[in-house]
Design an enzyme around this catalytic site. Structure first.
Site, PDB file in Angstrom:
ATOM      1  CG  LEU A  78      -6.570 -52.186  15.249  1.00  0.00           C
ATOM      2  CD1 LEU A  78      -6.843 -53.675  15.411  1.00  0.00           C
ATOM      3  CD2 LEU A  78      -5.219 -51.846  15.878  1.00  0.00           C
ATOM      4  CD  GLU A 101       0.818 -45.419  12.804  1.00  0.00           C
ATOM      5  OE1 GLU A 101       1.388 -46.417  13.286  1.00  0.00           O
ATOM      6  OE2 GLU A 101       0.583 -45.298  11.601  1.00  0.00           O
ATOM      7  CB  SER A 145      -7.590 -46.366  23.215  1.00  0.00           C
ATOM      8  OG  SER A 145      -7.172 -45.098  22.765  1.00  0.00           O
ATOM      9  N   GLY A 160       5.316 -48.577  12.900  1.00  0.00           N
ATOM     10  CA  GLY A 160       4.498 -47.445  12.475  1.00  0.00           C
ATOM     11  C   GLY A 160       4.685 -46.250  13.393  1.00  0.00           C
ATOM     12  CG  PHE A 181      13.527  -8.707  19.707  1.00  0.00           C
ATOM     13  CD1 PHE A 181      12.460  -8.688  18.820  1.00  0.00           C
ATOM     14  CD2 PHE A 181      14.240  -7.532  19.918  1.00  0.00           C
ATOM     15  CE1 PHE A 181      12.110  -7.515  18.158  1.00  0.00           C
ATOM     16  CE2 PHE A 181      13.894  -6.362  19.258  1.00  0.00           C
ATOM     17  CZ  PHE A 181      12.831  -6.354  18.371  1.00  0.00           C
ATOM     18  CD  GLN A 182      18.789 -12.546  26.190  1.00  0.00           C
ATOM     19  OE1 GLN A 182      18.098 -12.169  27.138  1.00  0.00           O
ATOM     20  NE2 GLN A 182      20.093 -12.615  26.266  1.00  0.00           N
TER      21      GLN A 182
END
Lengths: 248, 431
Positions: free
Chosen positions: B171, B411, B178, B289, B325-326
């Site tokens: 395409l 896409e 776009s 897609g 570790f946080q």
């Protein structure tokens, strides 16, 4: 007839329960025992080579054992039988149940995996043959059926190398790793499997006593690897092997 | 060959080691993928299986096994060597992955879009570009299935569903991505006799040069969407040529080329659908897609999440595993939340598409926009969690990050997704 077992997936991380009564199976991924997959594949190949008309998959266990049977159907088994029980079934009980099913189904050949990867017992096939009074050929790496002659040629992988047996049918054969490479279930076959028969029965209906004969005392993880020790000489190595590790 | 060995030995021999509970953790090259594969299987059980049907669970199982055994061990090599794994794609097609939602009469699996989303998520865990190419191939096959004449269906679909022939979707042009409607390629009716002559060029075509069948959008009529028609052009048709494979940041296991049409003559029976229907066909194909590309993003992000969790558990710093570790824990939690949110959006959009719901288009656009951006960020976070090792090609994270980056662009760019979302909002709920 091919017997399949639902076990912990071979990639699953194994954790022992804190009370040491067994392995923690909650939420763990389960699948068909890899050796059973090989057995199913071989059964289907026998049918494809016209050695038999029909492949029946059998499994013993709780409700979820039916999932394993559906996988066997998706691989190409024709129909399945689920012996439904929530009780613990040990190899002898499994062998007795399979013997009862075999007497009903009257197959030419019973295929099983050589052992299950959860308990590694390597007993069921052998005991089944004993109970039925049929010949057995275990650890098969090659199977050639001669349906017309009523015999099968089986190559076995044993410690000394390869051994070939000719067995008269009906017989029990257990699969080893190199017997074949199992096919993937294809997406269309997964859907076709839905239409195949999946019957259910129980130990009571088969008239089999499945009470355990063995009691598990404790299940523990293997000892954590300790650090290695560097030795200065061969003599020191021999000394340690003899006096510390006590292996020679 | 290699795959057979991997399946036989890698799978089976590893079984006893895993069952004993002894594991060695080492992330290097292709073994990294395989080792992470073992971790992955425990992890997947935890994801939203409660809403999958029995069949979907099995589809997922087949796809996950295929990804683990046939894709993951080779993905790094394919990326490094820019190798397009056509043999593996054919093997995937043998399992039914070549025509997931094509009718069974033509060798397809006859699945739903939701089934396909589940499959692609599992496949891309093993190799993103291979899964993505399968998505594109499936998209073209579904166009032929839905809009093709009986003759076109029987001519093309059996070879497509078996992946004996591969398909590409054309395409985009050098001057229009776009703004797809602005495409310049022409398909002029041949004077006297039937057929069309195609002239123009397409850009960024996945599978270009290797694919056997090209679904091409060209202008047969006036400017605007109603002047565009769709054609099937076969490789080898005189006048059809390909540019050199582009050198890309990622998706290296897939060739991407320009496709050039220089007086390419095709018959009337090469046109798919009516004249002027091409744009509608192209857009409808993209809805599906987009779901699949979103699903591919999720699979890749899940792999990175699993790898990061494995790594932080074993990496020591300041006297503890990094996973204690946080900061690490919070990051992992956010990554897991993001992946789950993406998953639910994509699956819901797929279900909406299957139900032909009026909200399908907006859902697909939202799911694509969200999943592709967020899952790319997850790979970036995973890379950070691996520290210096994350930056090395020896470890798989950077490859997944490079592969997922393009999902926000193709896409339909995520900017175009926002245009669609706005347009659909106004259409569905005018204010």
């Amino acid at each position: 007839m091919v017997a399949v077992k639902r076990v912990l997936d071979y990639t699953a991380r194994v954790r022992v329960k804190s009370d040491k009564t067994g392995v923690d199976l909650t939420n763990v991924k389960m699948s068909m025992n890899p050796f059973c997959e090989i057995a199913v594949e071989e059964a289907i190949r026998v049918r494809e080579a016209k050695g038999t008309d029909e492949v029946v998959a059998v499994s013993i266990g709780p409700r979820q054992a039916a999932d394993t049977l559906r996988t066997a159907l998706a691989m190409g088994a024709d129909r399945a039988l689920h012996v439904h029980t929530d009780a613990e079934v040990q190899p002898l009980a499994v062998a007795k149940l399979l013997a009862a099913v075999a007497r009903q189904e009257q197959p030419q050949l019973v295929l099983l995996g050589k052992q299950a990867i959860d308990d590694d017992s390597n007993q069921t096939g052998q005991m089944l043959a004993g109970l039925l009074g049929w010949p057995q050929a275990t650890f098969a790496s090659r199977l050639e059926l001669d349906a017309a002659a009523g015999t099968a040629l089986v190559t076995r992988e044993v410690d000394g190398g390869l051994e070939t047996l000719r067995v008269t049918l009906p017989a029990v054969v257990t699969s080893d790793l190199r017997l074949n490479e199992p096919r993937y279930a294809t997406l269309p076959n997964i859907m076709k499997a839905k239409k195949k028969l999946l019957a259910a029965t129980s130990p009571e209906e088969l008239g089999v006593d499945v009470a355990p004969r063995l009691q598990t005392l404790s299940v523990e993880e293997p000892a954590k690897r300790k650090g290695g020790v560097m030795v200065a000489s061969a003599a020191e190595l021999v000394d340690k092997l003899r006096n510390e590790a006590k292996v020679i | 060959m290699l795959a057979a060995l991997a399946r036989a030995t890698g799978g089976r021999l590893r079984s006893s080691a895993a069952a004993l509970g002894t594991r060695t953790f080492h992330l290097t090259g292709s073994t990294a993928a395989a080792e992470a594969a073992e971790a992955q299987c425990a992890a997947t059980q935890a994801d939203a299986d409660f809403d999958l049907t029995e069949d979907q669970r099995q589809f997922k199982q087949v796809a996950a096994t295929f990804a683990r055994e046939e894709l993951a061990p080779f993905s790094a090599e394919w990326d490094a060597k820019h190798h397009f794994p056509v043999e593996t794609i054919k093997r995937a097609a043998d399992l039914g992955f070549g025509g997931l939602y094509v009718g069974e009469d033509m060798g397809g699996a006859g699945l739903t879009r939701l089934d396909a989303a589940i499959v692609f998520e599992s496949l891309s865990w093993g190799c993103v570009p291979t899964a993505a190419f399968l998505s594109i191939h499936n998209m073209v096959a579904s166009v032929v299935d839905r809009y093709g004449t009986a003759r076109q269906r029987s001519m093309y679909l059996p070879a497509l569903t078996s992946a004996e022939h591969l398909a590409s979707y054309c395409l985009t042009e050098p001057g229009s991505g776009s703004d797809a409607v602005a495409l310049k390629m022409t398909a002029k009716r041949e004077a006297g006799g039937g057929g069309y002559v195609l002239n123009g060029a397409k850009a960024f075509i996945s599978g270009g040069g290797v694919s056997d069948v090209y679904l091409v959008m060209a202008r047969t009529g006036q400017a605007g969407p109603k002047g565009i028609s769709a054609f099937l052009v076969e490789k080898g048709t005189p006048g059809l040529s390909f540019g050199k494979p582009e050198l890309k940041l990622g998706w290296n296991a897939q060739p991407t080329t320009a496709v050039v049409f220089d007086d390419v003559r095709v018959g009337d029976d090469s046109r798919v659908g009516q004249e002027g229907e091409g744009f509608k066909i192209a857009m409808q194909a993209l809805d599906g897609g987009r779901i699949n590309i979103g699903a591919c993003s999720i699979g890749g992000a899940q792999f990175c999440l699993d790898s990061a969790r494995e790594y932080t558990r074993s990496r020591q710093a300041f006297g503890s595993p990094v996973s204690h570790f946080q900061a690490t824990q919070f990051r992992i939690a956010d990554m897991a939340t993001t992946v789950q949110a993406s998953r639910l959006m994509v699956r819901h959009a797929a279900a909406a598409l299957d139900a032909r719901s009026p909200t399908a288009t907006i859902e697909c656009a939202m799911a694509k926009r969200f999943a592709t951006d967020s899952c790319y960020n997850v790979t970036n976070e995973a890379l950070q969690l691996l520290g210096g090792y994350g930056y090395l090609q020896e470890y798989p994270i950077e490859r997944y990050m490079r592969d997922l980056r393009v999902h926000s662009i193709l896409e339909g760019t995520n900017e175009v997704m926002r245009i669609i979302i706005n347009r659909e909002l106004d259409r569905l709920d005018p204010k």
